[in-house]
Scaffold this motif. Structure first.
Motif, PDB file in Angstrom:
ATOM      1  N   PHE A  23     -30.120  -3.157  43.943  1.00 21.04           N
ATOM      2  CA  PHE A  23     -29.372  -2.619  43.319  1.00 21.04           C
ATOM      3  C   PHE A  23     -28.942  -0.669  43.710  1.00 21.04           C
ATOM      4  N   THR A  24     -30.164  -0.177  43.747  1.00 19.64           N
ATOM      5  CA  THR A  24     -29.908   1.351  44.852  1.00 19.64           C
ATOM      6  C   THR A  24     -29.719   1.376  45.844  1.00 19.64           C
ATOM      7  N   ASP A  25     -28.867  -0.010  46.165  1.00 15.91           N
ATOM      8  CA  ASP A  25     -28.029   0.466  47.230  1.00 15.91           C
ATOM      9  C   ASP A  25     -26.307   0.322  46.540  1.00 15.91           C
ATOM     10  N   ASP A  26     -26.191  -0.552  45.328  1.00 21.49           N
ATOM     11  CA  ASP A  26     -24.691  -0.421  44.888  1.00 21.49           C
ATOM     12  C   ASP A  26     -24.926   0.729  43.895  1.00 21.49           C
ATOM     13  N   MET A  27     -25.814   1.444  43.599  1.00 19.16           N
ATOM     14  CA  MET A  27     -25.535   2.411  42.898  1.00 19.16           C
ATOM     15  C   MET A  27     -25.314   4.005  44.174  1.00 19.16           C
ATOM     16  N   ALA A  28     -25.752   3.984  45.531  1.00 18.90           N
ATOM     17  CA  ALA A  28     -25.564   4.992  46.285  1.00 18.90           C
ATOM     18  C   ALA A  28     -23.798   4.225  47.063  1.00 18.90           C
ATOM     19  N   ASN A  29     -23.529   3.087  46.690  1.00 31.54           N
ATOM     20  CA  ASN A  29     -21.781   2.681  47.494  1.00 31.54           C
ATOM     21  C   ASN A  29     -21.487   3.194  46.909  1.00 31.54           C
ATOM     22  N   GLY A  30     -21.233   3.277  45.572  1.00 35.69           N
ATOM     23  CA  GLY A  30     -20.286   3.990  44.246  1.00 35.69           C
ATOM     24  C   GLY A  30     -20.108   3.006  43.464  1.00 35.69           C
ATOM     25  N   GLN A  31     -21.149   1.233  43.345  1.00 36.31           N
ATOM     26  CA  GLN A  31     -20.210   0.592  42.735  1.00 36.31           C
ATOM     27  C   GLN A  31     -20.435   1.194  41.139  1.00 36.31           C
ATOM     28  N   CYS A  32     -21.382   2.001  40.258  1.00 34.42           N
ATOM     29  CA  CYS A  32     -21.030   2.543  38.915  1.00 34.42           C
ATOM     30  C   CYS A  32     -19.576   2.686  38.997  1.00 34.42           C
ATOM     31  N   VAL A  33     -18.951   2.066  37.971  1.00 36.48           N
ATOM     32  CA  VAL A  33     -17.890   3.108  37.732  1.00 36.48           C
ATOM     33  C   VAL A  33     -18.064   4.053  36.506  1.00 36.48           C
ATOM     34  N   THR A  34     -18.444   3.731  35.656  1.00 33.91           N
ATOM     35  CA  THR A  34     -18.567   4.586  34.463  1.00 33.91           C
ATOM     36  C   THR A  34     -20.108   4.977  34.462  1.00 33.91           C
ATOM     37  N   ILE A  35     -20.465   6.115  33.203  1.00 32.30           N
ATOM     38  CA  ILE A  35     -22.031   6.601  33.623  1.00 32.30           C
ATOM     39  C   ILE A  35     -22.033   5.206  32.976  1.00 32.30           C
ATOM     40  N   GLU A  36     -21.887   4.481  31.969  1.00 36.55           N
ATOM     41  CA  GLU A  36     -22.868   3.331  31.208  1.00 36.55           C
ATOM     42  C   GLU A  36     -23.380   2.617  32.080  1.00 36.55           C
TER      43      GLU A  36
END
Length: 69
Positions: A23-36
Motif C-alpha cells: 500500500f505504501t508503494d502504491d501511494m509512492a507511485n501515484g496510484q491515489c488519484v484523489t485525496i479520498e
C-alpha cells in the motif's frame, strides 16, 4: 510459546508487513488519484500498523507467560 503459535504469529506479521509495504508503494507511485483515495490508503496502513503492534504485543505476552511457567 509453542512452535505452532510462533509460526502463526510470524506468518501473520509477515503478511501484514507485506500489505503495508504494498500500500505504501502504491501511494509512492501515484496510484491515489484523489485525496479520498490517499486518505483511505492512509487509514488502511494505519489500521495494519495497529494490527501489527497488537500482534507483537500478544507474542511478547505469550512469551513472557511461557517464561513464568
Amino acid at each position: 510459546m509453542d512452535q505452532t503459535t510462533a509460526s502463526f504469529i510470524a506468518a501473520l506479521r509477515d503478511k501484514i508487513r507485506q500489505d503495508m509495504n504494498n500500500f505504501t508503494d502504491d501511494m509512492a507511485n501515484g496510484q491515489c488519484v484523489t485525496i479520498e483515495q490517499y486518505r483511505e490508503l492512509c487509514g488502511v496502513i494505519r489500521g495494519l500498523a495497529y494490527a501489527e503492534r497488537h500482534l507483537l504485543d500478544l507474542a511478547e505476552y505469550l512469551e513472557k507467560d511461557h517464561d513464568d511457567e
